[in-house]
Design an enzyme around this catalytic site. Structure first.
Site, mmCIF file in Angstrom:
data_model
loop_
_atom_site.group_PDB
_atom_site.id
_atom_site.type_symbol
_atom_site.label_atom_id
_atom_site.label_comp_id
_atom_site.label_asym_id
_atom_site.label_seq_id
_atom_site.Cartn_x
_atom_site.Cartn_y
_atom_site.Cartn_z
ATOM 1 N N ARG A 49 0.723 -1.373 0.312
ATOM 2 C CA ARG A 49 -0.451 -0.416 0.039
ATOM 3 C C ARG A 49 1.015 1.023 0.117
ATOM 4 O O ARG A 49 1.929 0.937 0.633
ATOM 5 C CB ARG A 49 -1.046 -0.225 1.294
ATOM 6 C CG ARG A 49 -0.573 -0.138 2.971
ATOM 7 C CD ARG A 49 -0.724 0.960 3.350
ATOM 8 N NE ARG A 49 -1.051 2.362 3.591
ATOM 9 C CZ ARG A 49 0.775 2.666 3.595
ATOM 10 N NH1 ARG A 49 1.791 1.976 3.684
ATOM 11 N NH2 ARG A 49 0.586 3.657 3.167
ATOM 12 N N GLY A 50 -0.218 2.531 -0.295
ATOM 13 C CA GLY A 50 1.293 3.335 -0.336
ATOM 14 C C GLY A 50 1.390 3.581 -1.919
ATOM 15 O O GLY A 50 1.473 3.135 -2.599
ATOM 16 N N ALA A 51 0.575 5.123 -2.125
ATOM 17 C CA ALA A 51 0.687 4.963 -3.720
ATOM 18 C C ALA A 51 1.806 5.148 -4.740
ATOM 19 O O ALA A 51 1.307 4.390 -5.776
ATOM 20 C CB ALA A 51 -0.517 7.326 -4.200
ATOM 21 N N GLN A 200 -2.239 2.356 10.208
ATOM 22 C CA GLN A 200 -1.323 2.139 9.009
ATOM 23 C C GLN A 200 -0.260 3.443 10.138
ATOM 24 O O GLN A 200 0.683 3.343 10.013
ATOM 25 C CB GLN A 200 -1.475 3.133 8.095
ATOM 26 C CG GLN A 200 -2.982 2.385 7.230
ATOM 27 C CD GLN A 200 -3.773 2.639 6.818
ATOM 28 O OE1 GLN A 200 -4.642 3.318 7.412
ATOM 29 N NE2 GLN A 200 -4.365 2.239 5.430
ATOM 30 N N ASP A 241 -3.540 10.167 -2.238
ATOM 31 C CA ASP A 241 -3.674 9.765 -3.403
ATOM 32 C C ASP A 241 -3.998 10.222 -4.737
ATOM 33 O O ASP A 241 -3.755 9.700 -5.821
ATOM 34 C CB ASP A 241 -4.412 8.440 -3.747
ATOM 35 C CG ASP A 241 -3.796 7.842 -1.947
ATOM 36 O OD1 ASP A 241 -3.487 6.643 -2.059
ATOM 37 O OD2 ASP A 241 -4.236 8.260 -0.629
ATOM 38 N N ASN A 251 -7.250 11.257 0.151
ATOM 39 C CA ASN A 251 -6.555 10.446 1.189
ATOM 40 C C ASN A 251 -6.608 9.766 2.082
ATOM 41 O O ASN A 251 -8.010 10.345 2.020
ATOM 42 C CB ASN A 251 -5.414 11.783 1.799
ATOM 43 C CG ASN A 251 -3.619 11.327 1.613
ATOM 44 O OD1 ASN A 251 -3.389 10.262 1.743
ATOM 45 N ND2 ASN A 251 -3.581 11.566 3.669
ATOM 46 N N LYS A 252 -5.679 8.954 2.746
ATOM 47 C CA LYS A 252 -6.755 8.568 3.751
ATOM 48 C C LYS A 252 -7.788 8.878 4.762
ATOM 49 O O LYS A 252 -7.198 9.924 5.421
ATOM 50 C CB LYS A 252 -5.354 7.446 5.047
ATOM 51 C CG LYS A 252 -6.051 6.770 5.966
ATOM 52 C CD LYS A 252 -6.328 5.360 4.991
ATOM 53 C CE LYS A 252 -5.581 5.152 3.679
ATOM 54 N NZ LYS A 252 -6.759 3.590 2.912
#
Length: 350
Positions: A49-51, A200, A241, A251-252
Site C-alpha cells: 500500500r502507498g500510492a 497504518q 493518493d 488521502n486516507k
C-alpha cells in the site's frame, strides 16, 4: 541504509518480492509474487500500500505478464500486457499513481517498438526499473524542497497514515520530509495519528520512525486538536493518493478532519505530492472515486470483534480535503501555493 525494502524485482524467479505490510510491526515478512492476479490481489488487500509503491508494483505486474506469456510472438506479448493492465487497474480505484504508472509503461514501450520477443521483454523490464529509480529520486527532490519550509533548529510535525519507505520504493513523501529534516540535523519530533481503521500510523509509521531513530509519540486520531493547543506544532504534513486540478485532494480517511483542525488552530497544513499524483483531468475533489472497503475493518481489530453483530457499517478508505485548507503542496519540482487551479498547471508544465 534501511534494513527493509518495500519492493524488489527477483530476476531469476521473474517475480517481485513485497514486504507484507499487513504483518508489520509484529513480523517482518516478505512474499514473492509471480502472477499478475497475485500482484493485483496484493494491491487490493493492502499487502502493498502507498500510492507510489502501488504504481511500481503494477509496473512490475506487467513485466511478470510478458515473462509468463509462453508465445514469442510480439503481438501476443503486447496482448498479454493489455490484459494484465486491465486486471491491475481494477485493483484499487482511488490511487492515481496506479493508473499513471500503467500509462507510463504503455507509452514507454510503444515509443521503442521492439521487434523481437527478447527485446520486448527486456524493454518492459527496463521501463519498470526506470519507474522504480525515478520514484526514489522524486521523493528525495520533494523532501529537499520541503527543507525551505522548516524551522532551522527544531521542528514538530503531525503526520497521518503512512508515507515512508514502506509506501514508496524508498525514502517516502511526507515521511520523507520528516526523514530529511532529521538527517539535516534538526531536532525532530512527530505526533503520529494512529489512522483508523487499519492503523497504518500505529503499525507502520511508528515502526519506520523507530527504525530511523526519530522521536515520536503515537496519538489517537481525535487527539490532534488537543495536541495543537497544548504543544508548539510547526506543521501537519501528509501524503496523498490524488490531487484534483483545483487542489482538492484524496488521502486516507481522517485527513480532512486533521486539515480542518489545523486550520482552526492556525497550524500550517502541507501535502507532499509527487507530480504523478496530480490529476489535472479531475476538476475537483467531488469527481474523485472513493473506494469503500469491508465492514470488518471497522468492526474488528486483529480478528477481535469490537462492535455488535449485525450493525451497518460505512467504511470509506479515503476522504477529500478541500483546497481551502491546504497551505501548500510540496512536489519534486518545488512548492505550489494557491491559487492551485493556476499553479498546479504551471508546475506540471515545467
Amino acid at each position: 541504509m534501511r534494513p527493509y525494502k518495500s519492493i524488489e524485482w527477483l530476476a531469476q524467479e521473474k517475480a517481485i518480492r513485497l514486504i507484507d505490510q499487513k504483518a508489520l510491526p509484529s513480523v517482518v515478512e516478505y512474499n514473492n509474487y509471480s502472477t499478475v492476479n497475485a500482484v493485483a490481489q496484493a494491491i487490493n488487500d493492502m499487502t502493498v500500500r502507498g500510492a507510489p509503491v502501488i504504481g511500481v508494483a503494477a509496473a512490475y505486474g506487467l513485466v511478470i505478464a510478458v515473462f509468463n506469456e509462453e508465445s514469442n510472438d510480439v503481438a501476443k506479448l503486447a496482448a498479454s500486457m493489455v490484459h494484465a493492465d486491465r486486471i491491475l487497474r481494477a485493483s484499487r480505484p482511488t490511487a492515481v499513481n496506479l493508473f499513471w504508472a500503467l500509462d507510463q509503461m504503455a507509452e514507454r514501450v510503444a515509443k521503442h517498438q521492439p521487434k523481437t520477443a527478447a527485446e520486448y521483454r527486456q524493454l518492459v523490464l527496463a521501463c519498470a526499473q526506470e519507474l522504480e529509480a525515478e520514484d526514489i529520486a522524486i521523493n528525495k527532490n520533494l523532501s529537499t524542497h520541503a527543507l525551505t519550509l522548516l524551522p532551522k533548529d527544531k521542528v514538530t510535525f503531525i503526520h497521518h497514515c503512512n508515507t515512508g519507505a514502506l509506501a514508496t520504493v524508498d525514502y517516502g513523501t511526507a515521511l520523507g520530509v520528516i526523514r530529511m529534516a532529521h538527517e539535516s540535523g534538526r531536532q525532530v519530533h512527530v505526533f503520529v495519528d494512529e489512522t483508523r481503521p487499519r492503523l497504518q500510523g500505529a503499525r507502520l509509521t511508528s515502526w519506520e520512525l523507530q527504525q530511523q531513530g526519530i522521536s515520536h509519540q503515537l496519538i489517537v486520531d481525535g487527539a490532534s486538536s488537543h495536541v495543537m493547543q497544548k504543544f508548539a506544532v510547526d506543521m501537519c504534513v501528509v501524503g496523498c493518493d490524488r490531487v484534483a486540478a483545483n487542489g482538492d485532494f484524496a488521502n486516507k480517511v481522517g485527513t480532512c478532519n486533521l486539515a480542518m483542525v489545523a486550520k482552526a488552530n492556525g497550524v500550517p497544513f502541507y501535502v507532499a505530492a509527487p507530480l504523478s499524483t496530480i490529476d489535472l483531468e479531475t476538476s475537483c475533489g467531488a469527481d474523485i472515486e472513493i473506494e469503500e472497503r469491508a465492514s470488518e475493518e471497522v468492526t474488528e481489530i486483529d480478528g477481535a470483534r469490537v462492535a455488535p453483530d449485525g450493525i451497518d457499517v460505512y467504511n470509506p478508505a479515503f476522504d477529500v480535503t478541500p483546497a481551502e485548507f491546504i497551505t501548500a503542496i510540496i512536489t519534486e519540482k518545488g512548492i505550489v501555493y494557491p491559487p492551485f487551479l493556476e499553479n498546479l498547471q504551471k508546475i506540471k508544465e515545467l
